[in-house]
Motif scaffolding. Structure first.
Motif, PDB file in Angstrom:
ATOM      1  N   ASP A  51      36.503 -58.563  -7.169  1.00  0.00           N
ATOM      2  CA  ASP A  51      35.387 -57.698  -6.789  1.00  0.00           C
ATOM      3  C   ASP A  51      35.240 -56.470  -7.680  1.00  0.00           C
ATOM      4  N   GLU A  52      36.361 -55.906  -8.102  1.00  0.00           N
ATOM      5  CA  GLU A  52      36.301 -54.726  -8.978  1.00  0.00           C
ATOM      6  C   GLU A  52      35.658 -55.097 -10.321  1.00  0.00           C
ATOM      7  N   ASN A  53      36.095 -56.191 -10.876  1.00  0.00           N
ATOM      8  CA  ASN A  53      35.543 -56.670 -12.143  1.00  0.00           C
ATOM      9  C   ASN A  53      34.080 -57.099 -11.968  1.00  0.00           C
ATOM     10  N   ALA A  54      33.769 -57.680 -10.829  1.00  0.00           N
ATOM     11  CA  ALA A  54      32.396 -58.117 -10.551  1.00  0.00           C
ATOM     12  C   ALA A  54      31.436 -56.931 -10.577  1.00  0.00           C
ATOM     13  N   ALA A  55      31.850 -55.828  -9.992  1.00  0.00           N
ATOM     14  CA  ALA A  55      30.999 -54.635  -9.976  1.00  0.00           C
ATOM     15  C   ALA A  55      30.747 -54.134 -11.394  1.00  0.00           C
ATOM     16  N   LYS A  56      31.783 -54.145 -12.218  1.00  0.00           N
ATOM     17  CA  LYS A  56      31.647 -53.697 -13.608  1.00  0.00           C
ATOM     18  C   LYS A  56      30.712 -54.634 -14.392  1.00  0.00           C
ATOM     19  N   MET A  57      30.876 -55.936 -14.186  1.00  0.00           N
ATOM     20  CA  MET A  57      30.057 -56.911 -14.904  1.00  0.00           C
ATOM     21  C   MET A  57      28.592 -56.791 -14.486  1.00  0.00           C
ATOM     22  N   ALA A  99      27.118 -54.107 -13.272  1.00  0.00           N
ATOM     23  CA  ALA A  99      26.610 -52.844 -13.812  1.00  0.00           C
ATOM     24  C   ALA A  99      26.258 -52.994 -15.293  1.00  0.00           C
ATOM     25  N   TYR A 100      27.095 -53.699 -16.035  1.00  0.00           N
ATOM     26  CA  TYR A 100      26.837 -53.917 -17.460  1.00  0.00           C
ATOM     27  C   TYR A 100      25.512 -54.648 -17.661  1.00  0.00           C
ATOM     28  N   MET A 101      25.183 -55.541 -16.742  1.00  0.00           N
ATOM     29  CA  MET A 101      23.941 -56.308 -16.822  1.00  0.00           C
ATOM     30  C   MET A 101      22.816 -55.622 -16.042  1.00  0.00           C
ATOM     31  N   LYS A 102      22.967 -54.302 -15.849  1.00  0.00           N
ATOM     32  CA  LYS A 102      21.953 -53.469 -15.164  1.00  0.00           C
ATOM     33  C   LYS A 102      21.653 -53.976 -13.757  1.00  0.00           C
ATOM     34  N   ASN A 103      22.682 -54.520 -13.109  1.00  0.00           N
ATOM     35  CA  ASN A 103      22.609 -55.011 -11.728  1.00  0.00           C
ATOM     36  C   ASN A 103      21.510 -56.062 -11.511  1.00  0.00           C
ATOM     37  N   LYS A 104      21.224 -56.838 -12.532  1.00  0.00           N
ATOM     38  CA  LYS A 104      20.230 -57.902 -12.421  1.00  0.00           C
ATOM     39  C   LYS A 104      20.835 -59.203 -11.910  1.00  0.00           C
ATOM     40  N   PHE A 105      22.179 -59.317 -11.953  1.00  0.00           N
ATOM     41  CA  PHE A 105      22.861 -60.537 -11.532  1.00  0.00           C
ATOM     42  C   PHE A 105      24.073 -60.192 -10.683  1.00  0.00           C
ATOM     43  N   SER A 106      24.394 -61.081  -9.756  1.00  0.00           N
ATOM     44  CA  SER A 106      25.651 -60.993  -9.012  1.00  0.00           C
ATOM     45  C   SER A 106      26.725 -61.671  -9.842  1.00  0.00           C
ATOM     46  N   PHE A 107      27.933 -61.201  -9.737  1.00  0.00           N
ATOM     47  CA  PHE A 107      29.059 -61.781 -10.460  1.00  0.00           C
ATOM     48  C   PHE A 107      30.236 -61.984  -9.524  1.00  0.00           C
TER      49      PHE A 107
END
Length: 92
Positions: free
Chosen positions: A13-19, A21-29
């Motif tokens: 989940d921590e990494n998912a939030a960073k990923m 954010a990097y994609m401008k929150n356009k995708f869930s990870f």
């Protein structure tokens, strides 16, 4: 092997939030980096490749999932089975 369950078990989940954010929150990870995604899916993709055909249902299922890692999985799978692509399969 249920690759979907495998990916969900590897969720970070921590990494998912960073990923995301990097994609401008356009995708869930799920937060699975590419090296780990490749390791988790290697046997699955090899087994699917031995079927000798393209499993379009699997690809559509991957793209129906909200998390971006499943979209990447569909692309990795397609790359592995690209020799089975014929012009007729690409006509919509």
């Amino acid at each position: 092997m249920d690759i979907f369950k495998t990916f969900y078990k590897a969720r970070d989940d921590e990494n998912a939030a960073k990923m995301s954010a990097y994609m401008k929150n356009k995708f869930s990870f799920l937060g699975i980096p590419k090296p780990m995604r490749t390791k988790l899916s290697k046997n699955f993709i090899n087994q699917k490749k031995m079927e000798g055909k393209i499993d379009w249902q699997f690809i559509f299922e991957c793209y129906g999932m909200p998390e971006r890692e499943f979209h990447y999985l569909a692309l990795d799978y397609l790359n592995a089975v690209k020799d089975f692509l014929i012009p007729e399969t690409l006509i919509i």
